[in-house]
Design a protein around this motif. Structure first.
Motif, PDB file in Angstrom:
ATOM      1  N   THR A  17      -4.932  16.992   1.507  1.00  0.00           N
ATOM      2  CA  THR A  17      -4.762  16.469   2.705  1.00  0.00           C
ATOM      3  C   THR A  17      -3.895  17.411   4.211  1.00  0.00           C
ATOM      4  O   THR A  17      -3.569  18.503   3.677  1.00  0.00           O
ATOM      5  CB  THR A  17      -3.070  15.627   2.480  1.00  0.00           C
ATOM      6  OG1 THR A  17      -3.625  14.515   1.082  1.00  0.00           O
ATOM      7  CG2 THR A  17      -3.178  14.979   3.444  1.00  0.00           C
ATOM      8  N   GLY A  65       0.027   5.236   5.343  1.00  0.00           N
ATOM      9  CA  GLY A  65      -0.916   4.957   5.920  1.00  0.00           C
ATOM     10  C   GLY A  65      -1.425   3.738   5.255  1.00  0.00           C
ATOM     11  O   GLY A  65      -3.100   2.972   5.302  1.00  0.00           O
ATOM     12  N   VAL A 125      -7.319   5.164  15.138  1.00  0.00           N
ATOM     13  CA  VAL A 125      -6.170   5.116  14.836  1.00  0.00           C
ATOM     14  C   VAL A 125      -5.995   4.891  16.947  1.00  0.00           C
ATOM     15  O   VAL A 125      -6.189   5.009  17.491  1.00  0.00           O
ATOM     16  CB  VAL A 125      -5.031   6.045  14.468  1.00  0.00           C
ATOM     17  CG1 VAL A 125      -3.964   5.740  14.059  1.00  0.00           C
ATOM     18  CG2 VAL A 125      -5.308   6.080  13.185  1.00  0.00           C
ATOM     19  N   ALA A 155      -4.932  12.922   5.694  1.00  0.00           N
ATOM     20  CA  ALA A 155      -5.924  11.703   4.741  1.00  0.00           C
ATOM     21  C   ALA A 155      -6.754  13.360   4.254  1.00  0.00           C
ATOM     22  O   ALA A 155      -6.359  14.616   5.166  1.00  0.00           O
ATOM     23  CB  ALA A 155      -6.555  11.185   5.938  1.00  0.00           C
ATOM     24  N   ILE A 211       1.024   9.111   9.089  1.00  0.00           N
ATOM     25  CA  ILE A 211       0.725   9.018   9.974  1.00  0.00           C
ATOM     26  C   ILE A 211       2.437   9.892  11.382  1.00  0.00           C
ATOM     27  O   ILE A 211       3.051   9.296  10.506  1.00  0.00           O
ATOM     28  CB  ILE A 211       0.035   8.109  10.732  1.00  0.00           C
ATOM     29  CG1 ILE A 211      -1.192   7.446  11.036  1.00  0.00           C
ATOM     30  CG2 ILE A 211       0.660   7.932  12.677  1.00  0.00           C
ATOM     31  CD1 ILE A 211      -1.725   6.813  11.100  1.00  0.00           C
ATOM     32  N   HIS A 221     -11.967   7.498   7.164  1.00  0.00           N
ATOM     33  CA  HIS A 221     -10.816   8.293   6.008  1.00  0.00           C
ATOM     34  C   HIS A 221      -9.904   7.496   5.287  1.00  0.00           C
ATOM     35  O   HIS A 221      -9.715   6.280   6.298  1.00  0.00           O
ATOM     36  CB  HIS A 221     -10.409   9.444   6.902  1.00  0.00           C
ATOM     37  CG  HIS A 221     -10.447  10.106   7.422  1.00  0.00           C
ATOM     38  ND1 HIS A 221     -11.316  10.460   8.820  1.00  0.00           N
ATOM     39  CD2 HIS A 221     -10.690  11.908   7.268  1.00  0.00           C
ATOM     40  CE1 HIS A 221     -12.231  11.902   8.792  1.00  0.00           C
ATOM     41  NE2 HIS A 221     -11.650  12.421   7.997  1.00  0.00           N
ATOM     42  N   VAL A 265      -2.654  12.590  11.788  1.00  0.00           N
ATOM     43  CA  VAL A 265      -3.459  11.739  11.021  1.00  0.00           C
ATOM     44  C   VAL A 265      -3.500  12.054   9.172  1.00  0.00           C
ATOM     45  O   VAL A 265      -4.258  13.097   9.809  1.00  0.00           O
ATOM     46  CB  VAL A 265      -4.496  10.795  11.312  1.00  0.00           C
ATOM     47  CG1 VAL A 265      -4.875   9.361  10.440  1.00  0.00           C
ATOM     48  CG2 VAL A 265      -3.714  10.549  12.713  1.00  0.00           C
ATOM     49  N   ALA A 275      -4.953   0.519  12.636  1.00  0.00           N
ATOM     50  CA  ALA A 275      -6.281   1.601  11.811  1.00  0.00           C
ATOM     51  C   ALA A 275      -7.286   0.126  11.553  1.00  0.00           C
ATOM     52  O   ALA A 275      -7.806  -0.871  11.011  1.00  0.00           O
ATOM     53  CB  ALA A 275      -6.029   2.181  10.650  1.00  0.00           C
ATOM     54  N   LEU A 297      -6.556   6.576   4.745  1.00  0.00           N
ATOM     55  CA  LEU A 297      -5.280   7.355   5.627  1.00  0.00           C
ATOM     56  C   LEU A 297      -3.844   7.074   4.950  1.00  0.00           C
ATOM     57  O   LEU A 297      -3.610   6.473   4.045  1.00  0.00           O
ATOM     58  CB  LEU A 297      -4.475   6.556   6.823  1.00  0.00           C
ATOM     59  CG  LEU A 297      -5.700   5.965   7.798  1.00  0.00           C
ATOM     60  CD1 LEU A 297      -5.061   5.646   9.032  1.00  0.00           C
ATOM     61  CD2 LEU A 297      -6.784   7.536   8.401  1.00  0.00           C
ATOM     62  N   GLN A 298      -3.351   7.972   5.017  1.00  0.00           N
ATOM     63  CA  GLN A 298      -1.667   8.593   3.985  1.00  0.00           C
ATOM     64  C   GLN A 298      -0.534   8.473   4.771  1.00  0.00           C
ATOM     65  O   GLN A 298       0.132   7.267   4.291  1.00  0.00           O
ATOM     66  CB  GLN A 298      -2.124   9.898   3.255  1.00  0.00           C
ATOM     67  CG  GLN A 298      -3.052   9.872   1.939  1.00  0.00           C
ATOM     68  CD  GLN A 298      -3.365  10.953   1.466  1.00  0.00           C
ATOM     69  OE1 GLN A 298      -1.707  11.128   0.156  1.00  0.00           O
ATOM     70  NE2 GLN A 298      -3.983  11.643   1.133  1.00  0.00           N
TER      71      GLN A 298
END
Length: 291
Positions: free
Chosen positions: A132, A253, A261, A283, A191, A186, A281, A210, A188-189
């Motif tokens: 990440t 995310g 985003v 990811a 932000i 992506h 962001v 998103a 997303l994990q």
């Protein structure tokens, strides 16, 4: 009822538990059942995030499933895996590069939905999948205000959250947005967002979306919404307004699959202007989309 499972009914299969091999916890395909026992989904456990699971379906997509919606057997299975070290599940600790604080005294901001100031809630790091990174760094930023009053939009993704003069962007009054093109889709994990934090401001109607659609007409996931009274006409949100500090705000995310985003705001507790210092962001990078 687990809606994701209802949409993908599959034939019963053999339940394969997680196995420990070569120093890493490998999650094999598992047939997950919802609490009713009527709906099933074969998927791989990616990781647990709070009260939710991230599951990777057979087509490679990652979905979020509430733990409480699963069968008792699946919940017991997950409880057993928590004894394993998170690094063995393919996770690493991501440390946020925090800027220096711009004020020290506990600030006072009066808003109907303001979050109580609690230093213990400040996040310095979080766990994420191995590989990440901040995929927004250096990416193109556009805005509803094409000619910001102060600063250049590129500052928002330059990787620097410093709150000193010359490091922020000021947009026109009222409801405005900035949008980041990640150049590829992506999962997303997290932000990380910093508005202006040189003084004790709380920004109004902060809405973070998103999507894979640059116009945000389809496939939109709402990651944050602090518009408690729908004054921005985008729907009421349950997230709180919060006082800006050098810690910024780390936002889930929700495993949203998105290339873009978009972040909205509608002025602040101090004035009608909109400010951004940095948006990051997080990811695992993927190849750029071909369009």
């Amino acid at each position: 009822m687990l809606t994701h499972l209802k949409q993908l009914p599959l034939k019963p299969g053999i339940l394969i538990c997680l196995c420990l091999a070569a120093g890493a916890l490998q999650s094999a395909d598992r047939v997950w059942k919802d609490a009713s026992g009527q709906n099933e989904l074969r998927a791989e456990l990616v990781r647990r995030t709070g009260d939710n699971l991230l599951l990777r379906r057979e087509d490679g997509t990652i979905i979020t499933v509430p733990l409480v919606s699963l069968s008792p057997q699946d919940q017991e299975f997950i409880a057993g895996t928590q004894q394993a070290n998170s690094s063995m599940m393919g996770e690493v600790e991501i440390t946020i590069d925090l800027p220096k604080p711009m004020f020290i005294s506990p600030p006072v901001v009066e808003l109907p939905n303001i979050e109580l100031f609690d230093p213990s809630k400040r996040i310095k790091s979080f766990k994420a999948l191995k590989g990440t990174v901040n995929v927004a760094k250096g990416k193109k930023v556009t805005s509803s205000d094409e000619a910001p009053i102060i600063g250049d939009l590129a500052l928002i993704t330059d990787g620097d959250a410093d709150g000193s003069d010359g490091n922020f962007v000021e947009l026109m009054p009222g409801k405005q947005w900035v949008q980041i093109d990640l150049e590829a889709t992506h999962t997303l994990q997290k932000i990380a967002v910093w508005h202006y934090h040189k003084a004790a401001y709380a920004y109004l109607d902060v809405i973070i979306l998103a999507s894979d659609d640059p116009e945000f007409k389809t496939g939109v996931t709402t990651l944050w919404n602090s518009d408690h009274d729908d004054s921005s006409n985008m729907g009421k949100g349950k997230d709180p307004a919060y006082i800006e500090t050098n810690y910024g705000r780390i936002i889930e995310g929700k495993a949203a699959k998105a290339r873009y985003v978009r972040l909205w705001s509608n002025g602040s507790s101090a004035n009608e202007m909109n400010h951004y210092i940095e948006v990051q962001v997080f990811a695992v990078p993927v190849k750029k989309a071909v369009r």
